[in-house]
Design a protein around this motif. Structure first.
Motif, PDB file in Angstrom:
ATOM      1  N   ASP A  91       0.816  -1.216   0.000  1.00 18.07           N
ATOM      2  CA  ASP A  91       0.000   0.000   0.000  1.00 18.07           C
ATOM      3  C   ASP A  91       0.851   1.270   0.000  1.00 18.07           C
ATOM      4  OD1 ASP A  91       1.062  -0.350   2.477  1.00 18.07           O
ATOM      5  OD2 ASP A  91      -0.767   0.169   3.589  1.00 18.07           O
ATOM      6  N   ALA A  92       2.146   1.130  -0.311  1.00 19.24           N
ATOM      7  CA  ALA A  92       3.047   2.288  -0.282  1.00 19.24           C
ATOM      8  C   ALA A  92       2.902   3.108  -1.561  1.00 19.24           C
ATOM      9  CB  ALA A  92       4.493   1.830  -0.126  1.00 19.24           C
ATOM     10  N   ALA A  93       2.937   4.421  -1.394  1.00 13.69           N
ATOM     11  CA  ALA A  93       2.884   5.315  -2.550  1.00 13.69           C
ATOM     12  C   ALA A  93       4.263   5.383  -3.210  1.00 13.69           C
ATOM     13  CB  ALA A  93       2.430   6.706  -2.125  1.00 13.69           C
ATOM     14  N   VAL A  94       4.285   5.815  -4.456  1.00 15.43           N
ATOM     15  CA  VAL A  94       5.540   5.944  -5.205  1.00 15.43           C
ATOM     16  C   VAL A  94       5.748   7.424  -5.525  1.00 15.43           C
ATOM     17  CG1 VAL A  94       6.747   5.372  -7.344  1.00 15.43           C
ATOM     18  CG2 VAL A  94       5.354   3.642  -6.187  1.00 15.43           C
ATOM     19  N   ASN A  95       6.898   7.955  -5.128  1.00 16.22           N
ATOM     20  CA  ASN A  95       7.248   9.352  -5.390  1.00 16.22           C
ATOM     21  C   ASN A  95       8.223   9.413  -6.560  1.00 16.22           C
ATOM     22  OD1 ASN A  95       5.917  10.788  -3.073  1.00 16.22           O
ATOM     23  ND2 ASN A  95       7.199   9.345  -1.931  1.00 16.22           N
ATOM     24  N   ILE A  96       7.836  10.136  -7.618  1.00 16.14           N
ATOM     25  CA  ILE A  96       8.650  10.231  -8.830  1.00 16.14           C
ATOM     26  C   ILE A  96       9.078  11.680  -9.029  1.00 16.14           C
ATOM     27  CG2 ILE A  96       8.752   9.853 -11.313  1.00 16.14           C
ATOM     28  CD1 ILE A  96       6.538   7.787 -11.008  1.00 16.14           C
ATOM     29  N   VAL A  97      10.390  11.891  -9.125  1.00 14.15           N
ATOM     30  CA  VAL A  97      10.936  13.208  -9.449  1.00 14.15           C
ATOM     31  C   VAL A  97      11.269  13.195 -10.938  1.00 14.15           C
ATOM     32  CG1 VAL A  97      12.712  14.917  -8.946  1.00 14.15           C
ATOM     33  CG2 VAL A  97      11.911  13.385  -7.134  1.00 14.15           C
ATOM     34  N   VAL A  98      10.520  13.956 -11.726  1.00 16.47           N
ATOM     35  CA  VAL A  98      10.730  13.970 -13.175  1.00 16.47           C
ATOM     36  C   VAL A  98      11.877  14.933 -13.491  1.00 16.47           C
ATOM     37  CG1 VAL A  98       9.687  14.321 -15.435  1.00 16.47           C
ATOM     38  CG2 VAL A  98       8.288  13.489 -13.526  1.00 16.47           C
ATOM     39  N   LEU A  99      12.923  14.413 -14.110  1.00 21.40           N
ATOM     40  CA  LEU A  99      14.147  15.167 -14.362  1.00 21.40           C
ATOM     41  C   LEU A  99      14.455  15.224 -15.851  1.00 21.40           C
ATOM     42  CD1 LEU A  99      16.319  13.587 -11.518  1.00 21.40           C
ATOM     43  CD2 LEU A  99      15.169  15.800 -11.464  1.00 21.40           C
ATOM     44  N   GLN A 100      15.257  16.217 -16.211  1.00 19.49           N
ATOM     45  CA  GLN A 100      15.703  16.390 -17.603  1.00 19.49           C
ATOM     46  C   GLN A 100      17.202  16.169 -17.654  1.00 19.49           C
ATOM     47  OE1 GLN A 100      13.583  17.562 -20.112  1.00 19.49           O
ATOM     48  NE2 GLN A 100      14.997  17.913 -21.781  1.00 19.49           N
ATOM     49  N   ALA A 101      17.635  15.303 -18.555  1.00 22.39           N
ATOM     50  CA  ALA A 101      19.067  15.039 -18.718  1.00 22.39           C
ATOM     51  C   ALA A 101      19.357  14.808 -20.190  1.00 22.39           C
ATOM     52  CB  ALA A 101      19.495  13.818 -17.901  1.00 22.39           C
ATOM     53  N   ASP A 102      20.180  15.686 -20.769  1.00 24.93           N
ATOM     54  CA  ASP A 102      20.608  15.502 -22.156  1.00 24.93           C
ATOM     55  C   ASP A 102      19.419  15.375 -23.099  1.00 24.93           C
ATOM     56  OD1 ASP A 102      22.357  15.281 -24.240  1.00 24.93           O
ATOM     57  OD2 ASP A 102      22.743  13.148 -23.957  1.00 24.93           O
ATOM     58  N   ASP A 103      18.452  16.285 -22.959  1.00 25.14           N
ATOM     59  CA  ASP A 103      17.253  16.312 -23.798  1.00 25.14           C
ATOM     60  C   ASP A 103      16.374  15.082 -23.628  1.00 25.14           C
ATOM     61  OD1 ASP A 103      17.839  18.781 -24.861  1.00 25.14           O
ATOM     62  OD2 ASP A 103      18.953  17.952 -26.562  1.00 25.14           O
ATOM     63  N   ARG A 104      16.604  14.338 -22.571  1.00 21.41           N
ATOM     64  CA  ARG A 104      15.762  13.180 -22.276  1.00 21.41           C
ATOM     65  C   ARG A 104      15.147  13.360 -20.892  1.00 21.41           C
ATOM     66  NH1 ARG A 104      16.800  12.684 -26.832  1.00 21.41           N
ATOM     67  NH2 ARG A 104      17.449  10.854 -28.017  1.00 21.41           N
TER      68      ARG A 104
END
Length: 743
Positions: free
Chosen positions: A508-521
């Motif tokens: 039941d654990a939530a997932v924390n996602i940090v959306v990052l930019q690296a080399d145009d990806r």
């Protein structure tokens, strides 16, 4: 020019340096009189006067230039040994220094070199330089008096020159205003050793850390007086930090100043004609950033002249001016500095780049055939890549653009290149203002805290347990998440850092996602928890840790503990999320998976008053809004200028026979852009409703309406499925033929 704030930066710098140099000249001339054979000091005096003369001539101060010029001529004879320094010559040179000082005061007060008459002084200095090597000596016993007059032909003018010099020592009334107000340029500025500024910056960094500790402690306190004092400390520390950081800021013009000479020499070597234009020379960056980008920018400029701009003959044949144009532009935007280097040359040859990359084994022929134009252009950043036909002293060794990209990324910057065949190339660089104190997101993983520079941060996504179970998929053994229709590779920070304890997270654990930019990806970094954002002081890693690419440095948190700063690009490379091959494989697998289970991401559109339609998001290049005033006509067709193309507009409602929805005259057009092999067409719709992901089941395939594939139930409502290719072919029967030919 009455206000120092309005004074041109070049003039201000000239005044500051000249005042300092004149003070030094006074000391040097007096010392020279005691030791006339000091060639080193004499050469220094000559160089100083030569610098003043050259700069004031460039700035248009003719009277100041003429006085400095005659003094320079006299010093030239002294330096070359044609004259011997005497008390008479020393007095004349000191008189010149006083006259120059007076004119500088006039420049500072009024923007010009004054209306004083220095003809007698010029005549005296001219007569002095025309003497023989051993002229009679004039002994000056006290200021303004002469014990024995010279027996040369300067007798008549010498006494007048001395009186003029005495008058020159007292500034004219027009120079009094800045001095009385305390605004003199020489008094308003001071030169400080760079090492001292660095030390101050380090101390401010320590103060910021102490401030963070106090603020963290304040949270647990109820004493209002203590809380108020800590808030005051926070305010003062912030202002002090900003002030000290400003002392380290330098205009980018400091490094741009040498480019005209670089371009001139290279143009001569390449038999080309190139002019340099600059915009935004005053844009300021931290001194450490200036030093870091100096060499990369020089290399880019050299590339533009050598590879980009054509020879005069080629330019003439192409209908261009024989003289090429190199344009440098810098500006602040979003807490970063943007630098653009553009040329009006021939642009990058995509096919030649493709062929060279295959020849050198950098990519396979199959990869090259599937690459877009943007991907082809970015091949120039690969190590060992060069399109030069032969190695010269300028280029051809395949070392350069990869180093440029690496060095820019080391300081948290990004590089992007755009090129139009036959029209030119533009290289854009985005870099942070400073590296010393930066805003960062603090996250926790495996019980440890890490800092992520905000310059790489795009957004934060939190998935509850049910969302995570449904949304996170495994493709080729790699976890991915579909974010608004785009495939987002996921990287688990614990696993990449090797601190995974092997314990599976709770169901039941939530997932924390940090959306990052690296080399145009873009990629998603999965962390245990997201704490807060705060300003951190960047501390370099020790030499023992330099080889670890996952970390860019360290910082001390408010509780005194150390937190490592993540190197976003390093983690992306470590996890292979910036690999072109992996991206393409994931995309292919995604399309196969979509086909297998009929699950698709759809763009929902509104056409007419009640029409509800859907387009697969995979065929949508972009969603755009165009002001109605930008719509033009080519023949009987509506078109707009879009990304250096003339893009045809197709009104979806007209093709489908639907009455358009009434709109305000100034309302923009909602356009869905479809692109194929370098050509684009815009589908005009009434409304863009939503993006959804559903298991699609076509329930009504028979339809008599052109441009439709059938109907399906989406979000509980009957929705028509648009035949995009059919609609485009209906509007332009040759679109796909031309697109295939262009490919």
């Amino acid at each position: 020019m009455s206000d120092l704030e309005d004074m041109d930066d070049v003039v201000r710098e000239f005044l500051v340096e000249s005042h300092e140099n004149l003070d030094q000249l006074d000391r040097d001339l007096v010392a020279l009189e005691k030791d006339p054979r000091s060639h080193e000091r004499l050469a220094s005096v000559f160089r100083t006067i030569h610098t003043i003369k050259g700069t004031c001539g460039f700035l248009g101060f003719g009277k100041l230039e003429s006085v400095a010029h005659v003094g320079e001529s006299l010093l030239s004879r002294l330096r070359d040994g044609e004259l011997t320094l005497t008390a008479e010559i020393t007095t004349g040179l000191l008189s010149m220094v006083d006259a120059v000082r007076q004119m500088l005061s006039a420049v500072e007060a009024a923007g010009n070199d004054g209306d004083g008459d220095y003809s007698v002084l010029v005549a005296t200095l001219t007569a002095l330089q025309q003497q023989s090597a051993s002229p009679p000596v004039v002994v000056v016993e006290e200021p303004g008096s002469v014990a024995s007059a010279p027996s040369s032909d300067v007798d008549a003018v010498w006494a007048e020159a001395l009186s003029q010099a005495a008058a020159a020592a007292t500034p004219e009334p027009v120079a009094a205003a800045p001095a009385e107000a305390g605004h003199a340029v020489s008094d308003a500025t001071i030169r400080v050793d760079v090492g001292l500024l660095d030390k101050l910056m380090n101390l401010v960094g320590e103060l910021v850390l102490a401030r963070n500790q106090v603020l963290q402690f304040t949270v647990t306190q109820a004493d209002t007086a203590f809380v108020a004092t800590s808030q005051r400390l926070n305010l003062i520390t912030t202002e002090l930090q900003e002030g000290v950081m400003k002392t380290r800021m330098q205009p980018i013009g400091n490094i741009w100043g040498k480019f005209p000479r670089v371009v001139r020499d290279l143009a001569v070597a390449c038999a080309k004609q190139v002019r340099v234009e600059m915009e935004g020379r005053e844009t300021e960056l931290d001194k450490t950033i200036i030093e870091a980008i100096k060499d990369p920018l020089t290399h880019v400029v050299r590339n533009a002249v050598d590879h980009g701009i054509e020879s005069p003959a080629v330019r003439t044949a192409a209908g261009k001016p024989t003289e090429g144009r190199l344009f440098l532009r810098a500006f602040h935007e979003g807490g970063q500095v943007n630098i653009e280097i553009s040329d009006d040359g021939g642009g990058l040859d995509h096919e030649r780049i493709r062929e060279k990359a295959v020849q050198r084994g950098l990519i396979t022929a199959e990869q090259a055939a599937r690459m877009t134009d943007r991907e082809i252009v970015n091949l120039i950043f690969l190590p060992g890549f060069s399109t030069a036909p032969k190695v010269t002293n300028v280029s051809g060794r395949g070392v350069g653009m990869d180093v440029v990209k690496t060095n820019i990324e080391k300081i948290g910057g990004t590089v992007d290149v755009q090129s139009r065949p036959g029209q030119g190339t533009t290289l854009r660089i985005k870099i942070p203002l400073t590296l010393a104190i930066i805003p960062a997101l603090i996250v926790t993983s495996a019980g440890d805290r890490y800092a992520i520079p905000q310059v790489s941060l795009l957004e934060l996504v939190r998935l509850e347990a049910e969302q995570a179970a449904r949304g996170i998929e495994m493709i080729h053994g790699a976890p991915v998440y579909r974010l608004r229709g785009n495939l987002l590779p996921l990287v688990y920070l614990n696993r990449e850092l090797g601190v995974d304890d092997g314990v599976a997270p709770a169901a039941d654990a939530a997932v924390n996602i940090v959306v990052l930019q690296a080399d145009d990806r873009q990629f998603g970094l999965v962390v245990e928890s997201i704490n807060d954002t705060e300003e951190i002081v960047v501390k370099p890693l020790g030499k023992q840790l330099k080889s670890i690419t996952s970390f860019a440095g360290a910082t001390i948190m408010g509780d005194g503990k150390v937190a490592l700063i993540l190197d976003v690009l390093g983690i992306a490379q470590r996890a292979n999320v910036v690999s072109e091959l992996r991206d393409r494989a994931l995309g292919d697998h995604l399309r196969q998976a979509d086909h297998a289970d009929d699950r698709q991401t759809l763009l929902l559109l509104g056409v007419g008053a009640e029409g509800r339609m859907a387009i697969p998001l995979s065929v949508v290049a972009r969603l755009e809004e165009f002001p109605r005033a930008t719509v033009e006509h080519a023949g009987s067709h509506e078109v707009v200028q879009y990304r250096d193309q003339i893009m045809r507009l197709v009104r979806l409602g007209t093709v489908l026979g639907t009455e358009p929805l009434p709109t305000a005259p100034d309302a923009p057009l909602q356009v869905v852009v479809y692109a194929a092999h370098g050509r684009s067409v815009g589908l005009v719709v009434d409304r863009i409703l939503d993006i959804v992901e559903e298991a699609l089941t076509v329930q009504q395939r028979e339809t008599t309406r052109a441009g439709l594939l059938g109907s399906a139930v989406i979000q509980g409502r009957v929705t028509d499925l648009i035949d995009v290719r059919g609609i485009i072919e209906h509007a332009d029967p040759h679109f796909f033929d031309a697109a295939a030919a262009a490919a």
